[in-house]
Design a protein around this motif. Structure first.
Motif, short mmCIF file in Angstrom:
data_model
loop_
_atom_site.label_atom_id
_atom_site.label_comp_id
_atom_site.label_asym_id
_atom_site.label_seq_id
_atom_site.Cartn_x
_atom_site.Cartn_y
_atom_site.Cartn_z
N LEU A 106 0.83 -1.20 0.00
CA LEU A 106 0.00 0.00 0.00
C LEU A 106 0.87 1.25 0.00
O LEU A 106 0.62 2.20 -0.75
N GLU A 107 1.90 1.27 0.84
CA GLU A 107 2.78 2.43 0.91
C GLU A 107 3.54 2.63 -0.39
O GLU A 107 3.70 3.76 -0.86
N ALA A 108 3.98 1.54 -1.01
CA ALA A 108 4.69 1.65 -2.28
C ALA A 108 3.76 2.20 -3.36
O ALA A 108 4.16 3.07 -4.15
N MET A 109 2.53 1.73 -3.40
CA MET A 109 1.56 2.23 -4.38
C MET A 109 1.22 3.69 -4.13
O MET A 109 1.07 4.47 -5.07
N ARG A 110 1.10 4.08 -2.88
CA ARG A 110 0.81 5.47 -2.56
C ARG A 110 1.92 6.39 -3.05
O ARG A 110 1.65 7.48 -3.57
N ARG A 121 -5.05 10.49 -4.68
CA ARG A 121 -4.04 9.45 -4.47
C ARG A 121 -4.70 8.10 -4.23
O ARG A 121 -4.33 7.09 -4.83
N ASP A 122 -5.71 8.05 -3.37
CA ASP A 122 -6.37 6.79 -3.05
C ASP A 122 -7.17 6.24 -4.23
O ASP A 122 -7.31 5.04 -4.38
N HIS A 123 -7.70 7.13 -5.07
CA HIS A 123 -8.40 6.68 -6.27
C HIS A 123 -7.43 5.94 -7.19
O HIS A 123 -7.75 4.88 -7.74
N CYS A 124 -6.23 6.48 -7.34
CA CYS A 124 -5.20 5.82 -8.15
C CYS A 124 -4.79 4.49 -7.52
O CYS A 124 -4.68 3.48 -8.21
N VAL A 125 -4.60 4.48 -6.22
CA VAL A 125 -4.17 3.27 -5.52
C VAL A 125 -5.23 2.18 -5.63
O VAL A 125 -4.90 1.00 -5.83
N ALA A 126 -6.49 2.55 -5.54
CA ALA A 126 -7.57 1.55 -5.56
C ALA A 126 -7.57 0.74 -6.85
O ALA A 126 -7.87 -0.45 -6.84
N HIS A 127 -7.21 1.37 -7.96
CA HIS A 127 -7.20 0.67 -9.24
C HIS A 127 -6.01 -0.26 -9.39
O HIS A 127 -6.06 -1.22 -10.16
N LYS A 128 -4.92 0.01 -8.67
CA LYS A 128 -3.70 -0.76 -8.85
C LYS A 128 -3.43 -1.78 -7.75
O LYS A 128 -2.84 -2.82 -8.00
N LEU A 129 -3.87 -1.49 -6.55
CA LEU A 129 -3.47 -2.29 -5.40
C LEU A 129 -4.03 -3.71 -5.44
O LEU A 129 -3.32 -4.68 -5.20
N PHE A 130 -5.29 -3.87 -5.77
CA PHE A 130 -5.91 -5.18 -5.66
C PHE A 130 -5.49 -6.16 -6.75
O PHE A 130 -5.76 -7.33 -6.67
#
Length: 89
Positions: A29-33, A76-85
């Motif tokens: 999560l931190e890396a994606m953020r 930032r969280d919108h971007c992370v949501a698409h990539k993290l899972f």
């Protein structure tokens, strides 16, 4: 006093080994953020946040930068949501 005596007799617990193992783990999560914070939209919202913080810090007013902070965190969280899972097993 009893605890101190046990520590002297038994020695220190092996916390150092556990800490070393924990340091090797990286939170995805931190890396994606961090990666998402470098995108164009996030850079723009972060710049707006920093401008607001500078403006508020230079004056003694009741204004705060809550809206700008939420805009940045949302972008930032919108971007992370698409990539993290995609990386979660």
């Amino acid at each position: 006093m009893v605890f101190e005596e046990k520590m002297i007799m038994n020695g220190e617990p092996e916390d150092e080994e556990e800490e070393e193992e924990e340091e090797d783990l990286v939170d995805p999560l931190e890396a994606m953020r961090q990666k998402c914070a470098e995108t164009e939209h996030c850079i723009h919202t972060q710049a707006r946040l920093e401008q607001c913080e500078t403006r508020v810090g230079s004056r003694s007013s009741t204004e705060d930068c809550t809206e700008e902070l939420f805009d940045f965190l949302h972008a930032r969280d919108h971007c992370v949501a698409h990539k993290l899972f995609h990386s979660v097993k």
